[in-house]
Scaffold this active site. Structure first.
Site: not given
Ligand code: F6R
Length: 609
Positions: A489, A74, A2, A505, A100-101, A486
């Site tokens: 990417e 939100w 929000c 293995h 908000n909150g 993480k």
């Molecule tokens: C990696 C990442 C993606 C999403 C994936 C699914 O950091 O964000 O691997 O997790 O594309 O996306 P959602 O959660 O939007 O279905």
């Protein structure tokens, strides 16, 4: 999440409020509204949906007044709708507020105020605050607000106007941010600095439990107990608007990592009633577990990793068979699904094409579908039978961080709620796990503070490497998968996750002098097994980083770096372990000078197969 805006001055307030809301759009919202003081009274317009709908409606209203407040909502309490949107008014249309909150004791207050004859029209907790202020209102808005906030529990930022005291806005802050922008014969109010940076760079940043009495030519700041804070410091902001949206963080990803304590709080607060998990808002029956004999969890990427962790957790804690699969595979085979299957789909965006297809497939075969998603009104939310909203707030960086932690925490809640339904479980255990869940926001904050500097140093080394391995067992293996994803990417360094015992293995052939290996050791029950695998890689010359619970004893010689997790039961400690991994990916990518928020070839919402 929000957003709040306010304006008081010589100009027509409506366009200024709308422009402030536009600047807060990046926070995400599902409805919006404004209220303006006019000669004839406070005029109010609010609309579900995007700001263009509100703009159109506001244009027709021909607003004409110099004092007003506005809000982007939100949804948390009550679905997104015109009625539930803010601003909200009391029964006499004298008090109008935006908020908000979460007001935690809104149920009790609503009962009390209903008994006093106040009529409630929305499903929100916010409306309770409007009625409560009205209840205390005699002739001074500040006094009424002050009395009301002393009764409100929870976190809130609010802006309040009264029809009988034109040209005055009272703003209060408890936990949820609020700032007052200082202009020349006009003043501004916002939940977030970007809203009014085009108008002023001079602000009062309200501290917790402070309230501001705002007129066009005067701002006075008070404590919640009514003392004037005469020496309130003004803050000059020298951000450009993009920086402001990131609230001073260099990247959205870092901002979102730092938001995790807050977003975890948002998730939990909404689902804890009298110290117990309550998932009734998601449509889950009190005894939902007994309706199913198996669970399938289907998702993609990071969301899949949260589901993989949940498989270990749910099977262990609930003794129900759980299968977990990436959606792009699940949709093209013939999974064994029937009416006794609970399909759990997990998706931050709620729009991932493969996950939607998997959902439709299992639904057609008779499964009940529970979604864990961050996006209200998304396709996945609409097509699922039950939904747990993640309440993580908008996630802008492509690499998911705060949505992941809320997915994992939502699975923790589900597991504890399921445990409660089992006959042979000690109720004390359920209590203890619930208490542990409540600690997560604060512990995650400590984790960020304690690990950030250490991680920055480690990242200096990692940024020079071309292969990095992550190992773990049980839930730690799933964290290894997420840590590796993480890192690759956003830094583009090759990273691979392995079940620690599986390395020998085949993949151990790639481990040599100086290859970094991150070993996840939050599972104390099998720590000695993990540590033997760590020693195996050390013997091949690997550079090792161990992440484990504080106080754990091990042979220090085999470990080059260590990050300690605050003590927590081992089922839930994984959520804390992911934080240093997120920071490691972030700082490594920063040193490698990569486009962190928008890594090459990737999109935030993957709406194609
Ligand atoms: C990696 C990442 C993606 C999403 C994936 C699914 O950091 O964000 O691997 O997790 O594309 O996306 P959602 O959660 O939007 O279905």
């Amino acid at each position: 999440m929000c957003g709040i805006v306010g304006y008081i001055g010589e100009q027509n307030a409506a366009p200024i409020l709308l422009s402030g809301l536009k600047k807060l759009e990046y926070r995400g919202y599902d409805s919006a509204g404004i209220a303006v003081q006019e000669e004839s009274g406070i005029k109010l317009v609010k609309k579900e949906g995007k700001l263009n709908k509100l703009n159109e409606a506001a244009e027709k209203e021909l607003f004409n007044g110099g004092t007003g407040i506005g809000h982007t909502r939100w949804a948390t309490h009550g679905r997104p709708s015109d009625l539930n949107s803010h601003p909200h008014a009391d029964s006499f249309s004298n008090i109008v507020i935006v908020h908000n909150g979460i007001i935690e004791n809104f149920r009790e207050l609503k009962d009390k105020l209903s008994a006093e004859g106040q009529d409630f029209v929305s499903e929100t907790d916010t409306e309770v605050a409007a009625h409560l202020i009205s209840y205390y209102y005699k002739d001074d808005l500040k006094n009424a607000v002050q009395k009301a906030v002393s009764e409100l529990e929870g976190s809130f930022a609010m802006a309040v106007m009264s029809n009988t005291e034109k040209d005055r806005i009272i703003a209060v802050r408890k936990d949820s941010p609020l700032i007052v922008g200082i202009g020349d014969n006009e003043n501004f109010l916002a939940s977030d600095i970007p809203a009014y940076l085009d108008y002023t760079d001079d602000f009062y940043i309200l501290e917790n439990q402070e309230m501001a009495d705002i007129k066009k030519d005067e701002i006075k700041v008070y404590s919640f107990t009514g003392e004037l804070i005469a020496d309130k410091k003004r803050t000059k902001i020298d951000w450009d608007s993009e920086m402001a949206e990131k609230q001073g963080y260099e990247h959205f990803m870092l901002k979102e990592i730092n938001e995790q304590p807050e977003s975890l709080k948002w998730l939990l607060q909404d689902r804890l009633v009298d110290g117990e998990i309550d998932l009734s808002e998601s449509g889950l029956e009190k005894d939902w577990l007994s309706n199913y004999n198996k669970i399938h969890i289907v998702a993609c990427g990071t969301a899949y990793h949260s589901g993989y962790l949940a498989k270990y957790l749910l099977e262990d804690m609930l003794k129900i068979p759980v299968e977990v699969e990436v959606a792009s595979e699940y949709r093209y085979r013939n999974p064994l699904v029937d009416e006794k299957t609970l399909l759990i789909v997990v998706s931050q965006s709620g729009e991932t094409a493969d996950t939607i297809a998997a959902l439709r497939l299992a639904k057609d075969m008779g499964a009940a579908v529970l979604a864990l998603t961050n996006s209200r009104d998304s396709s996945i939310a609409r097509e699922s039978d039950k939904v747990i909203y993640l309440n993580a707030g908008p996630e802008i960086a492509v690499a998911s961080t705060k949505a992941y932690t809320n997915m994992v925490a939502a699975f923790y809640m589900l597991a504890v709620d399921g445990m409660r339904q089992k006959k042979n479980i000690d109720p004390q255990k359920v209590k203890q796990y619930t208490a542990d869940l409540i600690k997560l926001p604060e512990l995650s904050r400590q984790m960020i503070v304690q690990s950030e500097e250490k991680i920055k140093n480690i990242a200096e080394t990692y940024a020079k490497k071309s292969n990095i391995f992550f190992i773990g067992r049980n839930t730690d293996y799933t964290l290894a998968l997420e840590g590796a994803l993480k890192l690759k990417e956003i830094s583009y360094i090759h990273a691979e996750a392995y079940p620690a015992g599986e390395l020998k293995h085949g993949t151990l052939a790639l481990v040599e002098e100086d290859v970094p290996v991150v070993a996840l050791g939050s599972r104390i029950d099998i720590f000695s097994k993990l540590f033997s695998n760590l020693k195996e890689v050390k013997a091949r010359g690997a550079e090792t980083l161990l992440i484990t619970i504080e106080g754990q004893s091990y042979d220090k010689e085999s470990v080059d770096y260590v990050i300690e997790l605050p003590e927590l039961n081992q089922y839930f400690a994984g959520l804390l372990a992911i934080i240093p991994l997120q920071l490691l990916a972030y700082y490594t990518a920063l040193i490698c000078d990569k486009d962190i928020d928008q890594p090459r070839n990737l999109a935030k919402s993957v709406t194609v197969e």
